[in-house]
Design a protein around this motif. Structure first.
Motif, PDB file in Angstrom:
ATOM      1  N   LYS A   1       0.819  -1.216   0.000  1.00  0.00           N
ATOM      2  CA  LYS A   1       0.000   0.000   0.000  1.00  0.00           C
ATOM      3  C   LYS A   1       0.850   1.261   0.000  1.00  0.00           C
ATOM      4  N   THR A   2       1.982   1.210   0.677  1.00  0.00           N
ATOM      5  CA  THR A   2       2.841   2.394   0.757  1.00  0.00           C
ATOM      6  C   THR A   2       3.346   2.781  -0.623  1.00  0.00           C
ATOM      7  N   ALA A   3       3.774   1.768  -1.377  1.00  0.00           N
ATOM      8  CA  ALA A   3       4.304   2.019  -2.711  1.00  0.00           C
ATOM      9  C   ALA A   3       3.208   2.040  -3.765  1.00  0.00           C
ATOM     10  N   LYS A   4       2.002   1.673  -3.391  1.00  0.00           N
ATOM     11  CA  LYS A   4       0.855   1.592  -4.295  1.00  0.00           C
ATOM     12  C   LYS A   4       1.150   0.672  -5.471  1.00  0.00           C
ATOM     13  N   HIS A   5       1.617  -0.525  -5.146  1.00  0.00           N
ATOM     14  CA  HIS A   5       1.729  -1.506  -6.204  1.00  0.00           C
ATOM     15  C   HIS A   5       1.347  -2.895  -5.692  1.00  0.00           C
ATOM     16  N   PHE A   6       0.892  -3.723  -6.617  1.00  0.00           N
ATOM     17  CA  PHE A   6       0.495  -5.092  -6.296  1.00  0.00           C
ATOM     18  C   PHE A   6       0.899  -6.002  -7.437  1.00  0.00           C
ATOM     19  N   SER A   7       1.116  -7.260  -7.105  1.00  0.00           N
ATOM     20  CA  SER A   7       1.678  -8.193  -8.075  1.00  0.00           C
ATOM     21  C   SER A   7       0.959  -9.535  -8.037  1.00  0.00           C
TER      22      SER A   7
END
Lengths: 110, 114
Positions: A68-74
């Motif tokens: 969430k901090t980096a606003k990325h998901f994989s």
């Protein structure tokens, strides 16, 4: 508004290898992140999803991670099989409306 | 359950013609959606509906109209077709519009405007 970027656009792996697809989103208020698989000539189908209060979720050979901090998901697919070949879409949702990434065409070579 | 069905599967239109894309779901879902899918662009929301009689615009509504007279049906109307509307159109439905919102998609309609 929300913007979702997905990479790579194409991915080719050997059967049995792992595949990783990454997405970034822009709206920090987005709170639900599904992944859809689209086979040739068919509509997308949900394969896994994750809520914003969870960091990782697994379902057999597939897993999704969220930062969430980096606003990325994989999306991670292990022990890939030829039937995993398809187009994969990530999406971000706030209030129920989905914003989709551009899609990744995964090819698993036997 | 047939799920979400769409007709027709394929259609070729001439510029300026009109047509209606049909969508029906048999899951008693309140929420229904229309998306278009252009190559390399993902899916863009055109219109959505939260129940019979209620519709609202999505990201790309221009050139389209919808209606929702029943829970089951959500037709998409194209007036004065333009080449920019060449795309694959997907209808979807979901039981809720809240946080967990699994959408079920139809098989799509491939439309070409020449």
């Amino acid at each position: 508004g929300e913007n979702v970027e997905q990479h790579p656009s194409t991915l080719s792996v050997q059967e049995g290898d792992s595949a990783v697809i990454k997405c970034t989103y822009s709206d920090s208020a987005s709170n639900y992140f599904p992944w859809y698989k689209q086979e040739l000539g068919k509509g997308p189908q949900l394969i896994i999803d994750i809520r914003s209060n969870v960091g990782e979720k697994k379902d057999q050979r597939i897993a999704v991670t969220l930062n969430k901090t980096a606003k990325h998901f994989s999306l991670h697919i292990t022990e890939t099989q030829p039937e995993d070949s398809a187009v994969y879409f990530c999406a971000a949702s706030k209030g129920g409306k989905l914003i989709f990434g551009q899609g990744t065409e995964l090819s698993v070579k036997p | 359950n047939a799920g979400v069905t769409q007709t027709p599967k394929f259609r070729i239109l001439k510029i300026g013609q009109s047509m209606t894309l049909q969508c029906t779901q048999d899951m008693n879902h309140n929420y229904m959606y229309w998306y278009r899918q252009d190559p390399g662009m993902g899916l863009k929301l055109i219109y959505y509906s939260v129940g019979a009689g209620i519709t609202d615009k999505g990201e790309v509504p221009n050139g389209y109209n919808v209606s929702r007279s029943t829970t089951e049906d959500f037709p998409l109307r194209l007036e004065l077709a333009a080449p920019s509307q060449t795309s694959v159109y997907f209808c979807a439905s979901s039981a809720t519009g809240g946080l967990i919102n699994e959408q079920f998609f139809g098989p799509g309609t491939r439309l070409t405007v020449l």
